[in-house]
Design a protein around this motif. Structure first.
Motif, PDB file in Angstrom:
ATOM      1  N   ARG A  75       0.862  -1.181   0.000  1.00  0.00           N
ATOM      2  CA  ARG A  75       0.000   0.000   0.000  1.00  0.00           C
ATOM      3  C   ARG A  75       0.894   1.225   0.000  1.00  0.00           C
ATOM      4  O   ARG A  75       1.879   1.283   0.740  1.00  0.00           O
ATOM      5  CB  ARG A  75      -0.899   0.004   1.226  1.00  0.00           C
ATOM      6  CG  ARG A  75      -1.879   1.139   1.249  1.00  0.00           C
ATOM      7  CD  ARG A  75      -2.908   0.952   2.356  1.00  0.00           C
ATOM      8  NE  ARG A  75      -3.787   2.089   2.390  1.00  0.00           N
ATOM      9  CZ  ARG A  75      -4.020   2.823   3.463  1.00  0.00           C
ATOM     10  NH1 ARG A  75      -3.479   2.502   4.621  1.00  0.00           N
ATOM     11  NH2 ARG A  75      -4.818   3.862   3.407  1.00  0.00           N
ATOM     12  N   LYS A  76       0.546   2.218  -0.839  1.00  0.00           N
ATOM     13  CA  LYS A  76       1.380   3.416  -0.957  1.00  0.00           C
ATOM     14  C   LYS A  76       0.480   4.619  -1.208  1.00  0.00           C
ATOM     15  O   LYS A  76      -0.469   4.537  -1.991  1.00  0.00           O
ATOM     16  CB  LYS A  76       2.371   3.232  -2.107  1.00  0.00           C
ATOM     17  CG  LYS A  76       3.387   4.335  -2.282  1.00  0.00           C
ATOM     18  CD  LYS A  76       4.383   3.941  -3.369  1.00  0.00           C
ATOM     19  CE  LYS A  76       5.372   5.039  -3.678  1.00  0.00           C
ATOM     20  NZ  LYS A  76       6.421   5.176  -2.678  1.00  0.00           N
ATOM     21  N   LEU A  77       0.804   5.729  -0.556  1.00  0.00           N
ATOM     22  CA  LEU A  77       0.037   6.949  -0.758  1.00  0.00           C
ATOM     23  C   LEU A  77       0.924   8.155  -0.508  1.00  0.00           C
ATOM     24  O   LEU A  77       1.966   8.060   0.130  1.00  0.00           O
ATOM     25  CB  LEU A  77      -1.186   6.999   0.147  1.00  0.00           C
ATOM     26  CG  LEU A  77      -0.944   6.881   1.639  1.00  0.00           C
ATOM     27  CD1 LEU A  77      -1.635   7.999   2.370  1.00  0.00           C
ATOM     28  CD2 LEU A  77      -1.461   5.534   2.118  1.00  0.00           C
ATOM     29  N   GLU A  89      -1.064  13.571  -2.992  1.00  0.00           N
ATOM     30  CA  GLU A  89      -1.866  13.687  -4.204  1.00  0.00           C
ATOM     31  C   GLU A  89      -2.403  12.374  -4.743  1.00  0.00           C
ATOM     32  O   GLU A  89      -3.183  12.373  -5.679  1.00  0.00           O
ATOM     33  CB  GLU A  89      -1.023  14.363  -5.293  1.00  0.00           C
ATOM     34  CG  GLU A  89      -0.564  15.743  -4.889  1.00  0.00           C
ATOM     35  CD  GLU A  89       0.563  16.268  -5.757  1.00  0.00           C
ATOM     36  OE1 GLU A  89       1.046  15.514  -6.626  1.00  0.00           O
ATOM     37  OE2 GLU A  89       0.963  17.414  -5.546  1.00  0.00           O
ATOM     38  N   ASN A  90      -1.979  11.255  -4.182  1.00  0.00           N
ATOM     39  CA  ASN A  90      -2.278   9.991  -4.828  1.00  0.00           C
ATOM     40  C   ASN A  90      -2.384   8.859  -3.814  1.00  0.00           C
ATOM     41  O   ASN A  90      -1.576   8.773  -2.896  1.00  0.00           O
ATOM     42  CB  ASN A  90      -1.147   9.678  -5.820  1.00  0.00           C
ATOM     43  CG  ASN A  90      -1.455   8.564  -6.770  1.00  0.00           C
ATOM     44  OD1 ASN A  90      -2.591   8.195  -6.991  1.00  0.00           O
ATOM     45  ND2 ASN A  90      -0.411   8.008  -7.357  1.00  0.00           N
ATOM     46  N   VAL A  91      -3.372   8.019  -4.004  1.00  0.00           N
ATOM     47  CA  VAL A  91      -3.409   6.707  -3.368  1.00  0.00           C
ATOM     48  C   VAL A  91      -3.190   5.726  -4.509  1.00  0.00           C
ATOM     49  O   VAL A  91      -3.991   5.646  -5.434  1.00  0.00           O
ATOM     50  CB  VAL A  91      -4.766   6.433  -2.675  1.00  0.00           C
ATOM     51  CG1 VAL A  91      -4.817   5.019  -2.146  1.00  0.00           C
ATOM     52  CG2 VAL A  91      -5.023   7.439  -1.564  1.00  0.00           C
ATOM     53  N   TYR A  92      -2.060   5.044  -4.471  1.00  0.00           N
ATOM     54  CA  TYR A  92      -1.691   4.169  -5.579  1.00  0.00           C
ATOM     55  C   TYR A  92      -2.687   3.019  -5.705  1.00  0.00           C
ATOM     56  O   TYR A  92      -3.001   2.353  -4.729  1.00  0.00           O
ATOM     57  CB  TYR A  92      -0.275   3.641  -5.399  1.00  0.00           C
ATOM     58  CG  TYR A  92       0.763   4.720  -5.588  1.00  0.00           C
ATOM     59  CD1 TYR A  92       1.478   4.802  -6.771  1.00  0.00           C
ATOM     60  CD2 TYR A  92       1.017   5.656  -4.601  1.00  0.00           C
ATOM     61  CE1 TYR A  92       2.429   5.791  -6.966  1.00  0.00           C
ATOM     62  CE2 TYR A  92       1.962   6.655  -4.778  1.00  0.00           C
ATOM     63  CZ  TYR A  92       2.659   6.719  -5.956  1.00  0.00           C
ATOM     64  OH  TYR A  92       3.595   7.706  -6.148  1.00  0.00           O
ATOM     65  N   ILE A 124       4.035   7.771   2.055  1.00  0.00           N
ATOM     66  CA  ILE A 124       4.048   6.699   3.046  1.00  0.00           C
ATOM     67  C   ILE A 124       3.782   5.384   2.311  1.00  0.00           C
ATOM     68  O   ILE A 124       2.933   5.313   1.422  1.00  0.00           O
ATOM     69  CB  ILE A 124       2.929   6.897   4.109  1.00  0.00           C
ATOM     70  CG1 ILE A 124       3.043   8.245   4.772  1.00  0.00           C
ATOM     71  CG2 ILE A 124       2.935   5.757   5.124  1.00  0.00           C
ATOM     72  CD1 ILE A 124       4.211   8.400   5.709  1.00  0.00           C
ATOM     73  N   ALA A 125       4.534   4.356   2.685  1.00  0.00           N
ATOM     74  CA  ALA A 125       4.317   3.026   2.106  1.00  0.00           C
ATOM     75  C   ALA A 125       4.231   2.011   3.234  1.00  0.00           C
ATOM     76  O   ALA A 125       4.876   2.173   4.280  1.00  0.00           O
ATOM     77  CB  ALA A 125       5.455   2.670   1.159  1.00  0.00           C
ATOM     78  N   PHE A 137       6.162  -3.370   7.787  1.00  0.00           N
ATOM     79  CA  PHE A 137       6.974  -2.163   7.827  1.00  0.00           C
ATOM     80  C   PHE A 137       6.163  -0.955   7.383  1.00  0.00           C
ATOM     81  O   PHE A 137       5.138  -1.081   6.714  1.00  0.00           O
ATOM     82  CB  PHE A 137       8.226  -2.305   6.953  1.00  0.00           C
ATOM     83  CG  PHE A 137       7.979  -2.176   5.477  1.00  0.00           C
ATOM     84  CD1 PHE A 137       8.152  -0.969   4.825  1.00  0.00           C
ATOM     85  CD2 PHE A 137       7.579  -3.269   4.728  1.00  0.00           C
ATOM     86  CE1 PHE A 137       7.930  -0.852   3.458  1.00  0.00           C
ATOM     87  CE2 PHE A 137       7.360  -3.176   3.371  1.00  0.00           C
ATOM     88  CZ  PHE A 137       7.538  -1.954   2.738  1.00  0.00           C
ATOM     89  N   VAL A 138       6.646   0.222   7.797  1.00  0.00           N
ATOM     90  CA  VAL A 138       6.116   1.510   7.362  1.00  0.00           C
ATOM     91  C   VAL A 138       7.304   2.332   6.909  1.00  0.00           C
ATOM     92  O   VAL A 138       8.295   2.462   7.637  1.00  0.00           O
ATOM     93  CB  VAL A 138       5.371   2.252   8.492  1.00  0.00           C
ATOM     94  CG1 VAL A 138       4.924   3.631   8.025  1.00  0.00           C
ATOM     95  CG2 VAL A 138       4.188   1.449   8.993  1.00  0.00           C
TER      96      VAL A 138
END
Length: 124
Positions: free
Chosen positions: A27-29, A32-35, A116-117, A107-108
Motif C-alpha cells: 500500500r502506498k500513498l 496527491e495519490n493513493v496508488y 508513506i508506504a 513495515f512503514v
C-alpha cells in the motif's frame, strides 16, 4: 515486554551478524495519490533493509521504460530499537526518511516528502 523473542532476534542480528530484509510494498500513498492496484503491480515498489554495523536501505521499483528493477541505496544515519513495543527504526537525516520494521515483519516507510508506504518483509 510484548515481543521479547523478536526483540532479541533484532538485537542479536544487529549486534552479532548482518541481516537483510526484503520488504514488498502493498500500500502506498502521498498527498496527491493513493496508488491503485494496477500502479502497484506496474512499479512493484520495495525496500531492502541491510541491518549491520553500517546499515543501508535500498529503495527499489520497476523502471517502466525498460521493465528493469532500479534501486537507490542510502547509508542509514541512526538505528533505534524500541524495547517496549519491539520495533526497529532506521533513520536517514538529510532527507528526513525513515523505515520502521515491526515484530510481525510489517513495515512503514516515510519518504520524508509526504509519501508513506506499507508492506511486509521477509529475511533475505
Amino acid at each position: 515486554m510484548k515481543y521479547p523473542a523478536f526483540l532479541g532476534l533484532l538485537l542479536a542480528a544487529g549486534l552479532a551478524n548482518a541481516v537483510s530484509y526484503d520488504c514488498t510494498v502493498t500500500r502506498k500513498l502521498d498527498f496527491e495519490n493513493v496508488y491503485q492496484p494496477a500502479q502497484m503491480e506496474k512499479y512493484r515498489f520495495s525496500a531492502r533493509i541491510h541491518d549491520s554495523d553500517k546499515p543501508k536501505v535500498d529503495r527499489c521499483s520497476i523502471k517502466p521504460n525498460d521493465n528493469k528493477v532500479t534501486c537507490d541505496s542510502y547509508d542509514i544515519d541512526r538505528v533505534e530499537v524500541d524495547k517496549h513495543v519491539g520495533y526497529k527504526k532506521f533513520y536517514l537525516f538529510r532527507s528526513q526518511y525513515d523505515i520502521q520494521l515491526f515484530p510481525d515483519m510489517k513495515f512503514v516507510e516515510n519518504n520524508g516528502r509526504g509519501g508513506i508506504a506499507f508492506g511486509t518483509c521477509k529475511f533475505l
